[in-house]
Design a protein around this motif. Structure first.
Motif, PDB file in Angstrom:
ATOM      1  N   TYR A   1     -16.240  -0.697  10.204  1.00  0.00           N
ATOM      2  CA  TYR A   1     -15.276   0.348  10.536  1.00  0.00           C
ATOM      3  C   TYR A   1     -14.122   0.332   9.551  1.00  0.00           C
ATOM      4  N   VAL A   2     -13.719   1.509   9.107  1.00  0.00           N
ATOM      5  CA  VAL A   2     -12.498   1.683   8.326  1.00  0.00           C
ATOM      6  C   VAL A   2     -11.680   2.772   9.005  1.00  0.00           C
ATOM      7  N   SER A   3     -10.424   2.880   8.646  1.00  0.00           N
ATOM      8  CA  SER A   3      -9.546   3.863   9.289  1.00  0.00           C
ATOM      9  C   SER A   3      -8.718   4.621   8.271  1.00  0.00           C
ATOM     10  N   LEU A   4      -8.429   5.863   8.617  1.00  0.00           N
ATOM     11  CA  LEU A   4      -7.509   6.696   7.849  1.00  0.00           C
ATOM     12  C   LEU A   4      -6.333   7.008   8.762  1.00  0.00           C
ATOM     13  N   VAL A   5      -5.117   6.791   8.275  1.00  0.00           N
ATOM     14  CA  VAL A   5      -3.934   7.031   9.099  1.00  0.00           C
ATOM     15  C   VAL A   5      -2.884   7.763   8.280  1.00  0.00           C
ATOM     16  N   LYS A   6      -2.341   8.812   8.845  1.00  0.00           N
ATOM     17  CA  LYS A   6      -1.275   9.559   8.181  1.00  0.00           C
ATOM     18  C   LYS A   6       0.073   8.995   8.612  1.00  0.00           C
ATOM     19  N   SER A   7       0.857   8.568   7.646  1.00  0.00           N
ATOM     20  CA  SER A   7       2.161   7.971   7.936  1.00  0.00           C
ATOM     21  C   SER A   7       3.173   8.455   6.902  1.00  0.00           C
ATOM     22  N   HIS A   8       4.279   9.020   7.374  1.00  0.00           N
ATOM     23  CA  HIS A   8       5.332   9.525   6.478  1.00  0.00           C
ATOM     24  C   HIS A   8       4.760  10.481   5.435  1.00  0.00           C
ATOM     25  N   ASN A   9       3.902  11.393   5.929  1.00  0.00           N
ATOM     26  CA  ASN A   9       3.299  12.446   5.104  1.00  0.00           C
ATOM     27  C   ASN A   9       2.340  11.927   4.031  1.00  0.00           C
ATOM     28  N   HIS A  10       1.920  10.674   4.147  1.00  0.00           N
ATOM     29  CA  HIS A  10       0.927  10.119   3.231  1.00  0.00           C
ATOM     30  C   HIS A  10      -0.273   9.620   4.032  1.00  0.00           C
ATOM     31  N   TRP A  11      -1.479   9.842   3.484  1.00  0.00           N
ATOM     32  CA  TRP A  11      -2.680   9.309   4.117  1.00  0.00           C
ATOM     33  C   TRP A  11      -2.970   7.916   3.567  1.00  0.00           C
ATOM     34  N   LEU A  12      -3.188   6.970   4.484  1.00  0.00           N
ATOM     35  CA  LEU A  12      -3.491   5.584   4.117  1.00  0.00           C
ATOM     36  C   LEU A  12      -4.920   5.254   4.519  1.00  0.00           C
ATOM     37  N   PHE A  13      -5.596   4.480   3.672  1.00  0.00           N
ATOM     38  CA  PHE A  13      -6.973   4.046   3.923  1.00  0.00           C
ATOM     39  C   PHE A  13      -6.956   2.552   4.234  1.00  0.00           C
ATOM     40  N   PHE A  14      -7.428   2.187   5.449  1.00  0.00           N
ATOM     41  CA  PHE A  14      -7.432   0.795   5.894  1.00  0.00           C
ATOM     42  C   PHE A  14      -8.860   0.256   5.921  1.00  0.00           C
TER      43      PHE A  14
ATOM     44  N   ASP B   1     -10.148  -3.486   6.504  1.00  0.00           N
ATOM     45  CA  ASP B   1      -9.750  -4.875   6.771  1.00  0.00           C
ATOM     46  C   ASP B   1      -8.348  -5.110   6.210  1.00  0.00           C
ATOM     47  N   GLU B   2      -8.206  -6.075   5.300  1.00  0.00           N
ATOM     48  CA  GLU B   2      -6.866  -6.397   4.791  1.00  0.00           C
ATOM     49  C   GLU B   2      -6.453  -5.493   3.625  1.00  0.00           C
ATOM     50  N   ASN B   3      -7.354  -4.624   3.172  1.00  0.00           N
ATOM     51  CA  ASN B   3      -7.042  -3.740   2.045  1.00  0.00           C
ATOM     52  C   ASN B   3      -6.489  -2.409   2.530  1.00  0.00           C
ATOM     53  N   VAL B   4      -5.344  -2.023   1.995  1.00  0.00           N
ATOM     54  CA  VAL B   4      -4.702  -0.762   2.360  1.00  0.00           C
ATOM     55  C   VAL B   4      -4.316  -0.030   1.080  1.00  0.00           C
ATOM     56  N   GLU B   5      -4.677   1.256   1.018  1.00  0.00           N
ATOM     57  CA  GLU B   5      -4.311   2.027  -0.169  1.00  0.00           C
ATOM     58  C   GLU B   5      -3.968   3.457   0.221  1.00  0.00           C
ATOM     59  N   ILE B   6      -3.146   4.103  -0.595  1.00  0.00           N
ATOM     60  CA  ILE B   6      -2.791   5.506  -0.386  1.00  0.00           C
ATOM     61  C   ILE B   6      -3.912   6.370  -0.958  1.00  0.00           C
ATOM     62  N   ILE B   7      -4.326   7.387  -0.198  1.00  0.00           N
ATOM     63  CA  ILE B   7      -5.380   8.295  -0.656  1.00  0.00           C
ATOM     64  C   ILE B   7      -4.883   9.729  -0.586  1.00  0.00           C
ATOM     65  N   ASP B   8      -5.563  10.607  -1.309  1.00  0.00           N
ATOM     66  CA  ASP B   8      -5.227  12.022  -1.273  1.00  0.00           C
ATOM     67  C   ASP B   8      -5.762  12.634   0.020  1.00  0.00           C
ATOM     68  N   GLU B   9      -5.067  13.624   0.528  1.00  0.00           N
ATOM     69  CA  GLU B   9      -5.460  14.269   1.789  1.00  0.00           C
ATOM     70  C   GLU B   9      -6.869  14.858   1.715  1.00  0.00           C
TER      71      GLU B   9
END
Length: 263
Positions: free
Chosen positions: A208-221, A223-231
């Motif tokens: 499982y991975v997750s996409l979360v929108k926070s402060h108008n930015h989409w983040l890709f989670f 496990d321990e890796n988190v990165e900003i992705i384009d909408e």
């Protein structure tokens, strides 16, 4: 241990409710107030009863955020009497079809079903089993609308569960049309802010991975890796147009926030 994300979500919310109710009961024990635990599941809630007396349920922040109300309407085809029953929910599980959308899935969720043959409805007015029409509509939309896509289906011919990689479009903005006429804000508007993605070709393994929108930015989670992705990356998780595809990353649980709550 491998856990289904939807089952884990329901387990987590129920555990939180139990903890919050116990805390509330402990706080009220000296004042003589009476509350009852409310076990909340994805499809309704039951209130505790003691000695025939109804105890007032505790409304926790879990209820305030996730809980909505469904109205189950059944119309007798003989006398036309409509029987309505309300039930609460924390998430909605939707059947999916190939090349469909969340809007069409919600429309099918509220479509009219005919009860006949062995499924006849007992009409209190007719005092007998009658053919009837049944439908489910949203009476009170929740602040956070959690939608579970039923991607794992039991196939009788195979004798096992199979993952449905169907392409199901989930828009960034959603207008909830399948509400009752007297629902507050009849066409509730929502904005997508999180997606739980199942990675894998089958129901018994995967990631499982997750996409979360926070402060108008989409983040890709992951496990321990988190990165900003384009909408625009969000749409790559709609699913596959073909049954067999190299793409096994599919949206599984969607979280929409009510725009009315932001105003």
């Amino acid at each position: 241990m491998h856990q289904d994300a939807h089952e884990f979500l329901n387990f987590l919310l129920n555990e939180l409710v139990d903890i919050l109710v116990k805390e509330a009961q402990a706080a009220n024990s000296n004042s003589g107030s009476h509350t009852s635990p409310e076990k909340v599941v994805g499809n309704g809630a039951t209130n505790g009863l003691a000695n025939g007396n109804h105890k007032e349920p505790v409304v926790t922040w879990v209820h305030k955020i996730f809980q909505g109300t469904l109205t189950n309407e059944t119309r007798c085809l003989r006398c036309e009497t409509i029987t309505a029953r309300d039930e609460t929910f924390l998430d909605l599980s939707l059947d999916i079809e190939q090349n469909s959308s969340i809007t069409s899935c919600l429309r099918n969720f509220s479509s009219t079903e005919t009860l006949n043959a062995e499924d006849k409805f007992f009409c209190d007015k007719c005092c007998s089993l009658q053919e009837a029409q049944k439908r489910m509509k949203i009476k009170s939309p929740p602040r956070i609308l959690a939608l579970h896509l039923k991607r794992f289906k039991y196939i009788e011919q195979l004798g096992r569960y199979k993952k449905l990689s169907y392409r199901v479009v989930f828009p960034l903005e959603l207008k909830l049309c399948n509400t009752t006429d007297d629902a507050p804000g009849s066409e509730a508007e929502y904005s997508l802010f999180a997606v739980v993605v199942h990675v894998g070709s089958g129901p018994n393994h995967g990631h499982y991975v997750s996409l979360v929108k926070s402060h108008n930015h989409w983040l890709f989670f992951d496990d321990e890796n988190v990165e900003i992705i384009d909408e625009s990356i969000v749409q790559t998780f709609f699913g596959s147009t073909q049954e067999y595809s190299n793409n096994t990353d599919h949206g599984y649980i969607l979280f929409y926030e009510s725009l009315d709550q932001k105003k």
